[in-house]
Enzyme design. Structure first.
Site, PDB file in Angstrom:
ATOM      1  N   SER A 111       6.030   7.229 -15.073  1.00 33.77           N
ATOM      2  CA  SER A 111       7.459   6.938 -15.266  1.00 33.77           C
ATOM      3  C   SER A 111       7.699   6.278 -16.604  1.00 33.77           C
ATOM      4  O   SER A 111       6.798   5.663 -17.170  1.00 33.77           O
ATOM      5  CB  SER A 111       7.956   5.970 -14.188  1.00 33.77           C
ATOM      6  OG  SER A 111       7.797   6.515 -12.917  1.00 33.77           O
TER       7      SER A 111
HETATM    8  N1  SAH Z   1       2.360   5.122 -10.559  1.00 34.76           N
HETATM    9  C1  SAH Z   1       1.873   6.200 -11.362  1.00 34.76           C
HETATM   10  C2  SAH Z   1       2.866   7.339 -11.442  1.00 34.76           C
HETATM   11  C3  SAH Z   1       2.266   8.541 -10.872  1.00 34.76           C
HETATM   12  S1  SAH Z   1       3.317   9.912 -10.546  1.00 34.76           S
HETATM   13  C4  SAH Z   1       1.438   5.737 -12.741  1.00 34.76           C
HETATM   14  O1  SAH Z   1       1.673   4.581 -13.091  1.00 34.76           O
HETATM   15  O2  SAH Z   1       0.837   6.539 -13.452  1.00 34.76           O
HETATM   16  C5  SAH Z   1       3.170  10.011  -8.796  1.00 34.76           C
HETATM   17  C6  SAH Z   1       1.803  10.247  -8.242  1.00 34.76           C
HETATM   18  O3  SAH Z   1       1.920  10.357  -6.827  1.00 34.76           O
HETATM   19  C7  SAH Z   1       1.138  11.553  -8.707  1.00 34.76           C
HETATM   20  O4  SAH Z   1      -0.068  11.248  -9.332  1.00 34.76           O
HETATM   21  C8  SAH Z   1       0.919  12.336  -7.400  1.00 34.76           C
HETATM   22  O5  SAH Z   1      -0.275  13.070  -7.386  1.00 34.76           O
HETATM   23  C9  SAH Z   1       0.901  11.209  -6.371  1.00 34.76           C
HETATM   24  N2  SAH Z   1       1.167  11.627  -4.986  1.00 34.76           N
HETATM   25  C10 SAH Z   1       2.021  12.587  -4.532  1.00 34.76           C
HETATM   26  N3  SAH Z   1       1.998  12.639  -3.187  1.00 34.76           N
HETATM   27  C11 SAH Z   1       1.117  11.686  -2.767  1.00 34.76           C
HETATM   28  C12 SAH Z   1       0.660  11.237  -1.472  1.00 34.76           C
HETATM   29  N4  SAH Z   1       1.080  11.808  -0.331  1.00 34.76           N
HETATM   30  N5  SAH Z   1      -0.235  10.225  -1.427  1.00 34.76           N
HETATM   31  C13 SAH Z   1      -0.702   9.645  -2.573  1.00 34.76           C
HETATM   32  N6  SAH Z   1      -0.305  10.013  -3.803  1.00 34.76           N
HETATM   33  C14 SAH Z   1       0.600  11.018  -3.910  1.00 34.76           C
END
Ligand code: SAH
Length: 220
Positions: free
Chosen positions: A71
């Site tokens: 983000s």
């Molecule tokens: N907080 C992260 C942002 C990642 S984007 C950062 O600081 O980089 C959101 C993430 O959620 C992605 O990597 C995606 O693979 C993950 N995601 C999606 N569905 C998920 C689930 N059911 N359980 C765990 N992670 C999930």
């Protein structure tokens, strides 16, 4: 060699000032001093690949591979402020991605438990966080919809991927007095950043805070 890390440090302080503490547009400023300090400390450029590092402090989401994004800094700070963390808190994050949000939280709380569904991202973020010597973060590969029962209950829960409804297992794993911040919405439509609170008696309330756009929460 010039000191690139000093240049990144300078850019990071500027990011906090211009994008977060006093955004130049109409976004509400983030005022929580602890959150601003955490945003000044965590080296965002270390969480993206080398080609992207020069963009680490601009006002944008960034690609982190596997079709996922980190983000924009403002949103990370805004959600962290909304969480109202304290040093004694145990926090669950769903959606580790590159580990940046987890690192910001780790500056503020006792322990961060973070779950990522894409196995290689879980591994990469684990190694980044180890290199940066974060000792209060546990990373696990798995489906965060189900939470982390062995470590529950949590003082705070944050999701950085959007489900189309509030996951009941996560509500169950929230302590009385706890807060959960998550984007909620149908895939490809506007999501609402939502604050879920649980009072001391266990009553749950929810409140939409702002329109946001996150990647969808996927299930195995
Ligand atoms: N907080 C992260 C942002 C990642 S984007 C950062 O600081 O980089 C959101 C993430 O959620 C992605 O990597 C995606 O693979 C993950 N995601 C999606 N569905 C998920 C689930 N059911 N359980 C765990 N992670 C999930």
């Amino acid at each position: 060699m010039t000191d690139v890390s000093a240049e990144f440090d300078r850019q990071r302080l500027q990011m906090v000032a211009d994008q977060i503490a006093e955004p130049l547009d109409s976004r509400p400023p983030v005022r929580d001093k602890r959150v601003l300090q955490a945003m000044r400390i965590v080296p965002r450029h270390r969480f993206v690949d080398e080609q992207t590092a020069d963009l680490a402090y601009i006002d944008r989401p960034l690609p982190i591979g596997h079709g996922q994004t980190i983000s924009q800094p403002y949103i990370v700070a805004f959600m962290t402020e909304l969480l109202e963390t304290a040093p004694e808190h145990d926090v669950l994050e769903v959606g580790t991605g590159c580990g940046y949000q987890a690192a910001v939280l780790a500056e503020l709380v006792r322990h961060v438990y973070t779950i990522e569904i894409v196995q290689p991202l879980a591994q990469e973020s684990k190694s980044t966080l180890e290199k940066l010597e974060y000792e209060n973060i546990s990373v696990r590969a798995g489906d965060g919809y189900l939470g982390w029962p062995d470590a529950a209950p949590f003082d705070r829960i944050i999701l950085t991927a959007a489900p189309d409804h509030i996951p009941q297992p996560l509500v169950d794993q929230l302590k009385p007095g706890g807060r959960m911040v998550l984007p909620v919405g149908e895939i490809w439509s506007t999501q609402q950043l939502t604050l879920v609170t649980k009072d001391e008696a266990g009553n749950v309330n929810q409140q939409a805070v702002m329109a946001v756009g996150f990647v969808p929460l996927t299930r195995r």
